[in-house]
Design an enzyme around this catalytic site. Structure first.
Site, PDB file in Angstrom:
ATOM      1  N   HIS A 156    -129.584 -24.040  32.360  1.00 12.15           N
ATOM      2  CA  HIS A 156    -128.826 -24.633  31.266  1.00 12.15           C
ATOM      3  C   HIS A 156    -129.729 -25.003  30.098  1.00 12.15           C
ATOM      4  O   HIS A 156    -129.296 -24.976  28.939  1.00 12.15           O
ATOM      5  CB  HIS A 156    -128.050 -25.854  31.779  1.00 12.15           C
ATOM      6  CG  HIS A 156    -126.927 -25.478  32.691  1.00 12.15           C
ATOM      7  ND1 HIS A 156    -127.008 -25.606  34.051  1.00 12.15           N
ATOM      8  CD2 HIS A 156    -125.715 -24.925  32.436  1.00 12.15           C
ATOM      9  CE1 HIS A 156    -125.886 -25.178  34.596  1.00 12.15           C
ATOM     10  NE2 HIS A 156    -125.094 -24.761  33.650  1.00 12.15           N
ATOM     11  N   CYS A 172    -117.890 -14.664  29.111  1.00 10.83           N
ATOM     12  CA  CYS A 172    -118.589 -15.598  28.213  1.00 10.83           C
ATOM     13  C   CYS A 172    -119.914 -16.087  28.787  1.00 10.83           C
ATOM     14  O   CYS A 172    -120.499 -17.030  28.268  1.00 10.83           O
ATOM     15  CB  CYS A 172    -117.690 -16.780  27.875  1.00 10.83           C
ATOM     16  SG  CYS A 172    -116.993 -17.613  29.302  1.00 10.83           S
TER      17      CYS A 172
END
Length: 755
Positions: free
Chosen positions: A367, A680
């Site tokens: 992340h 996505c």
């Protein structure tokens, strides 16, 4: 040692005085070797400095022929001096000439000296040179003398690291302490950044290393050690820490190191030689780091970080900075250098000043990497020992495309990269020229390119790129950068700003995806053995419905009179989607009952990232309005590989048949049910991977802002029917290449696709 009582402490003070004198670098070194020889009652004292070419040069001597200074040069694999430098270990011999590594240099006149004591000159575990004393007699140096010389080497390390000796060197033979360093790592985020090093956790500078009161320094050291141990014990007793499991074991190992008698004894011995408590911690930390850097056992090398952390805790305690590392000031062209960091820590910086990010750890699908890409920051991970090699303010180049880092680059390398930056700028101009052109392949197939976003700073990219909309808005980023839980009105303002920026274009909001490696600083962390598979995303939202309801309510209010699209992350079974959709219906009823305006239309979907949904596609597609595929987690779970673990994150290629077959299964099912499907994940943000996705049936892709231009340029040049004809047989039953990447790359090259 043989000098006067308190000799090491006297020597350290006198060395400090010499360092403060306004004399040339050579005069300073010449005075230092005389002082050390006298204090050690040695007939010879010599300083060898490691050069950028990997050799050791004699920079100063007392006792050997002065004419040999700057003339005697030896390889790092040659002689006793080379052995000390290479191994970063002291060598003490009563008859050096009998040692197999002894290398005789006639120009020095050292044949009359028999005993030898050499210690490495270290800084942050890196060898900068070697300090040697010699005697004619067959003398055995005591442990106290070895310790004293190691302590003295600390002072020399400061001189060498300062760059003061560079003026004495010939071009190409400068001291290695300030040498250019080229390190190959792993490209995490595309781009090229030129700037100045900023250490995410700045090293604590030890100002005073010479003790005035040795018993007092010992007491300070003991107090700091006890305080540190107590804080670790408190951490382990915290109810939020798991009683069993890997996390607990790591903390227990951490506590074991804090109680290690050998480590404590070495620091106390260093204080006894005349160092302050801070100086002793720094010296022992550097010695330990030097040894562990040379170990091949990966487990032991990992423990180096534990010892670094403990030493830094002690230094913060001793210097009155126990609250933790201070946030460093950023120059206008900052390169953040860290072992690792959280996404929230990166977002805490002024990103407009950051040109690059360099990590000792890091993974391509973590992340943190996703946030770096969203911010357009060039990033490279797996850069070994970069925290120890770099100093604040050093020039650095970060090549996120090639996965390379250049520390203190020479002028020609810097000029080359400046030209690369100009070339990238020209490419961006070409991409900008595509702004008003449709995303249509050469054979006439229309695709939609959307943006991934999560911050207000992302919103201008919608107009800049001409994107079809926002295919994924990560709502958790707002929560991660806040100091307290954002209230409903704060969330409402953000969501309304996003919808305003998008205008008529669609926006897909993902509900909170927290947990795992995304921990909110103001929420109590729940320790789990497998956090990626644990209490996160929709699981947390359904267990804490108040949290999910407040977010849904803010979204519904923000979308008054407009269309709202919402997806739920980490859904594993259809029943979870049904429960989440019921919360949306309940909030709509609440707003209707209290007279609030409502969205014109609400579309609800799922973020497909858990493999179990692959076997519930028909039931799921009968319920949802659309699907978004989260390839990051889906591929992670398919291959059971932790994408945040650099040892396995790159082990399996997402362009392998198993991953592409799973992705094609979703696209085919969505088309069969007439439901829109968008990919996505980060997979869509790389041109070659985007080519594969288009070939297996995806017509909507959501990419990072920095990837929009390259992906669009590739798709407009793509003959999609030819790509599909290539890929389909490679995914058929019985055809099982390890990866179709080589075939796709060859296809792209043969057809002139811009990648």
């Amino acid at each position: 040692m043989r000098g006067a009582l308190g000799g090491p402490r006297v020597l350290l003070r006198r060395l400090r005085e010499v360092m403060a004198e306004p004399v040339s670098a050579q005069d300073r070194l010449d005075k230092i070797v005389v002082l050390i020889a006298a204090n050690m009652v040695a007939e010879v004292c010599s300083i060898y400095v490691l050069r950028v070419d990997g050799t050791l040069e004699l920079y100063a001597t007392e006792g050997l022929n002065r004419s040999a200074v700057h003339l005697t040069v030896m390889r790092i694999d040659e002689g006793l001096v080379g052995t000390v430098a290479r191994e970063a270990e002291s060598i003490s011999l009563s008859n050096a000439q009998a040692h197999p590594a002894f290398s005789y240099r006639p120009e020095t006149g050292e044949e009359i000296y028999h005993s030898f004591l050499g210690v490495p000159i270290l800084r942050a575990g890196n060898t900068l040179g070697v300090l040697v004393v010699q005697n004619r007699a067959h003398r055995t140096y005591t442990e106290e003398e070895v310790e004293a010389l190691q302590t003295t080497a600390m002072v020399l390390a400061e001189i060498i690291a300062s760059g003061e000796l560079t003026s004495l060197a010939t071009p190409g033979a400068e001291p290695a302490a300030r040498r250019p360093v080229h390190i190959k790592g792993l490209g995490l985020s595309d781009g090229i950044g030129l700037g100045k090093v900023v250490l995410h956790e700045p090293r604590i500078e030890v100002i005073k290393i010479v003790a005035d009161d040795v018993p007092g320094e010992l007491a300070r050291l003991d107090t700091a050690i006890e305080t540190m141990r107590s804080s670790i014990d408190t951490l382990l007793e915290d109810e939020g820490v798991a009683r069993v499991g890997e996390h607990r074991e790591i903390l227990e190992a951490y506590r074991m190191f804090a109680h290690d008698r050998g480590w404590i004894a070495r620091m106390r011995e260093a204080v006894m030689t005349g160092l302050t408590a801070e100086g002793a911690v720094e010296r022992v930390q550097s010695d330990t780091r030097a040894r562990m850097l040379r170990m091949t056992d990966p487990y032991l090398r990992e423990r180096m970080h534990d010892l670094d952390d403990l030493a830094n805790r002690l230094l913060r305690q001793l210097t009155g900075r126990a609250g933790g590392p201070e946030h460093p000031e950023l120059p206008d062209d900052a390169i953040i250098v860290a072992r690792n960091m959280s996404p929230a820590a990166l977002l805490d910086y002024d990103h407009t000043r950051i040109r690059g990010l360099v990590l000792e750890e890091g993974a391509a699908t973590s992340h943190l990497t996703i946030v770096a890409r969203a911010l357009g920051i060039a990033a490279v991970g797996h850069v070994e020992n970069v925290v120890g090699l770099a100093d604040p303010g050093d020039a650095m180049i970060v090549d996120g495309v090639g996965g390379e880092v250049h520390l203190r680059p020479p002028a020609d390398v810097e000029a080359l990269y400046q030209e690369k930056v100009r070339f990238r700028a020209r490419l961006l101009e070409q991409y900008a020229a595509l702004h008003d052109l449709p995303t249509v392949t050469r054979d006439g197939v229309a695709l939609e390119l959307h943006l991934n976003a999560g911050l207000l700073v992302d919103l201008p990219h919608i107009e800049e790129t001409g994107a079809a909309g926002i295919g994924l808005f990560r709502t958790e980023l707002q929560f991660m950068i806040a100091s307290a839980f954002p209230r409903t009105n704060e969330q409402l303002r953000l969501y309304r700003a996003v919808l305003d920026a998008a205008g008529e274009r669609p926006v897909v909001f993902r509900t909170l995806d927290i947990g795992g490696d995304k921990v909110l600083p103001y929420m109590r962390a729940v320790e789990e053995e497998n956090p990626a598979l644990g209490w996160r995303a929709i699981r947390l939202g359904l267990d804490r419905p108040g949290l999910l309801r407040s977010q849904i309510r803010a979204m519904l209010k923000a979308a008054t009179g407009r269309e709202l699209r919402v997806i739920f992350p980490m859904v594993s079974v259809v029943d979870e989607f049904d429960k989440a959709r019921h919360i949306v219906e309940r909030e709509l009823t609440h707003l209707r009952r209290h007279g609030h305006g409502l969205p014109e239309r609400v579309l609800v979907g799922v973020m497909l990232e858990v493999p179990s949904l692959l076997f519930q596609l028909d039931e799921l597609l009968a319920r949802v309005d659309f699907i978004s595929v989260g390839s990051n987690d889906l591929v992670q779970f398919l291959f059971a590989t932790d994408r945040g673990n650099p040892r396995v994150a790159e082990r399996f290629d997402p362009l392998s048949p198993p991953a592409l077959r799973a992705l094609k299964l979703v696209a085919d099912a969505a088309n069969r049910h007439g439901k829109p499907v968008t990919l996505c994940g980060e997979l869509a943000s790389r041109p070659l991977e985007a080519l594969a996705l288009a070939a297996i049936g995806y017509r909507k892709l959501s990419v990072s802002p920095a990837s929009f231009g390259p992906v669009k340029a590739m798709l407009r040049e793509l003959d999609l029917s030819a790509a599909a004809a290539l890929v389909e047989p490679l995914l058929a039953d019985g055809a099982s290449p390890a990866s179709i990447r080589p075939r796709l790359s060859a296809f792209a090259e043969a057809t002139g696709l811009p990648l």
